[in-house]
Design a protein around this motif. Structure first.
Motif, PDB file in Angstrom:
ATOM      1  N   THR A  53       0.824  -1.205   0.000  1.00 35.70           N
ATOM      2  CA  THR A  53       0.000   0.000   0.000  1.00 35.70           C
ATOM      3  C   THR A  53       0.858   1.255   0.000  1.00 35.70           C
ATOM      4  OG1 THR A  53      -0.200  -0.069   2.417  1.00 35.70           O
ATOM      5  CG2 THR A  53      -1.939  -1.139   1.143  1.00 35.70           C
ATOM      6  N   THR A  75       1.327   5.413  -2.027  1.00 38.86           N
ATOM      7  CA  THR A  75       1.106   6.206  -3.239  1.00 38.86           C
ATOM      8  C   THR A  75       2.295   6.059  -4.169  1.00 38.86           C
ATOM      9  OG1 THR A  75      -0.274   7.782  -2.028  1.00 38.86           O
ATOM     10  CG2 THR A  75       0.666   8.530  -4.123  1.00 38.86           C
ATOM     11  N   THR A  94      -2.932   5.507  -5.550  1.00 43.75           N
ATOM     12  CA  THR A  94      -2.870   5.251  -4.120  1.00 43.75           C
ATOM     13  C   THR A  94      -3.593   3.946  -3.824  1.00 43.75           C
ATOM     14  OG1 THR A  94      -2.801   7.603  -3.608  1.00 43.75           O
ATOM     15  CG2 THR A  94      -3.432   6.127  -1.820  1.00 43.75           C
ATOM     16  N   LEU A  95      -2.846   2.986  -3.253  1.00 43.92           N
ATOM     17  CA  LEU A  95      -3.401   1.696  -2.838  1.00 43.92           C
ATOM     18  C   LEU A  95      -3.601   1.754  -1.323  1.00 43.92           C
ATOM     19  CD1 LEU A  95      -0.996  -0.630  -4.845  1.00 43.92           C
ATOM     20  CD2 LEU A  95      -3.326   0.041  -5.474  1.00 43.92           C
ATOM     21  N   ASN A  96      -4.837   1.549  -0.884  1.00 45.19           N
ATOM     22  CA  ASN A  96      -5.168   1.641   0.532  1.00 45.19           C
ATOM     23  C   ASN A  96      -5.221   0.260   1.187  1.00 45.19           C
ATOM     24  OD1 ASN A  96      -5.620   4.542   0.461  1.00 45.19           O
ATOM     25  ND2 ASN A  96      -7.426   4.036  -0.763  1.00 45.19           N
ATOM     26  N   TYR A 138      -8.627   1.752  -3.951  1.00 45.48           N
ATOM     27  CA  TYR A 138      -7.589   2.562  -4.582  1.00 45.48           C
ATOM     28  C   TYR A 138      -8.211   3.834  -5.127  1.00 45.48           C
ATOM     29  CZ  TYR A 138      -9.234   1.755  -9.317  1.00 45.48           C
ATOM     30  OH  TYR A 138     -10.004   1.753 -10.461  1.00 45.48           O
ATOM     31  N   GLN A 155      -6.995   6.615  -8.340  1.00 46.76           N
ATOM     32  CA  GLN A 155      -5.999   6.890  -9.379  1.00 46.76           C
ATOM     33  C   GLN A 155      -6.396   8.165 -10.115  1.00 46.76           C
ATOM     34  OE1 GLN A 155      -3.689   4.079 -12.227  1.00 46.76           O
ATOM     35  NE2 GLN A 155      -5.608   4.489 -13.239  1.00 46.76           N
ATOM     36  N   TRP A 158      -8.737  -2.980  -5.383  1.00 44.95           N
ATOM     37  CA  TRP A 158      -7.551  -3.603  -5.950  1.00 44.95           C
ATOM     38  C   TRP A 158      -7.368  -4.973  -5.329  1.00 44.95           C
ATOM     39  CZ3 TRP A 158      -3.169  -4.968  -3.085  1.00 44.95           C
ATOM     40  CH2 TRP A 158      -3.064  -4.416  -1.813  1.00 44.95           C
ATOM     41  N   ILE A 186      -5.983  -3.216 -10.481  1.00 44.12           N
ATOM     42  CA  ILE A 186      -6.879  -2.184  -9.964  1.00 44.12           C
ATOM     43  C   ILE A 186      -8.094  -2.118 -10.864  1.00 44.12           C
ATOM     44  CG2 ILE A 186      -4.976  -0.878  -8.934  1.00 44.12           C
ATOM     45  CD1 ILE A 186      -5.449   1.226 -11.163  1.00 44.12           C
TER      46      ILE A 186
END
Length: 153
Positions: free
Chosen positions: A57, A59, A77-79, A84, A86, A103, A114
């Motif tokens: 996770t 950015t 950004t993967l949370n 996510y 983008q 994602w 994603i």
């Protein structure tokens, strides 16, 4: 969703068992080719579920090629909750596209998808290392180009 969490948990436990037995400190290394179509991440790998989410996770940003503009400024950004966001800004065109969604990661823990819940939005990224993602084509293959398809932290 539960299936992927179970797979990720099993992988994290496996990594923890391997890490405990080696007794050596791991260093981040370049990816290694295991076959013609599959690249595995070597070096630092997650040891438990919290490490797994920390590893994947965050950015990532970069400028990727554009056929009819100066480039596409990408911010992904993967949370930790597997969502996510983008943003893709088409430079010189004043076009900005934002997407949000979910994602997931494949069983080999080397490809992130994603927007997989919408086939018109899905984008694949190979995990090069803890700080770098490489955009792949729609079939999950590396894009054969000298141009930049990398996003970094």
């Amino acid at each position: 969703m539960k299936k992927y969490l179970i797979i990720l948990l099993a992988a994290a436990i496996s990594f923890a068992a391997i890490s405990c037995g080696s007794g050596t400190k791991k260093q981040e290394q370049a990816p290694t080719q295991s076959s013609a179509n599959e690249t595995k991440v070597s070096g630092a790998t997650p040891a438990n579920m919290n490490d797994l989410l920390e590893y994947y996770t965050g950015t990532f940003e970069g400028i990727i090629p554009c056929a009819d503009c100066e480039g596409i400024d990408v911010k992904l950004t993967l949370n930790k909750d597997y969502t996510y966001s983008q943003t893709m800004e088409y430079k010189g065109k004043n076009n900005i596209f934002e997407t949000i969604g979910k994602w997931k990661i494949n069983e080999s823990l080397n490809i992130i998808a994603i927007g997989f819940d919408d086939p018109n939005v899905v984008t694949l990224y190979k995990i090069v290392n803890v700080n770098t993602l490489q955009m792949l084509d729609k079939e999950g293959k590396e894009i054969n180009s000298s141009l930049n398809y990398y996003l970094t932290r």
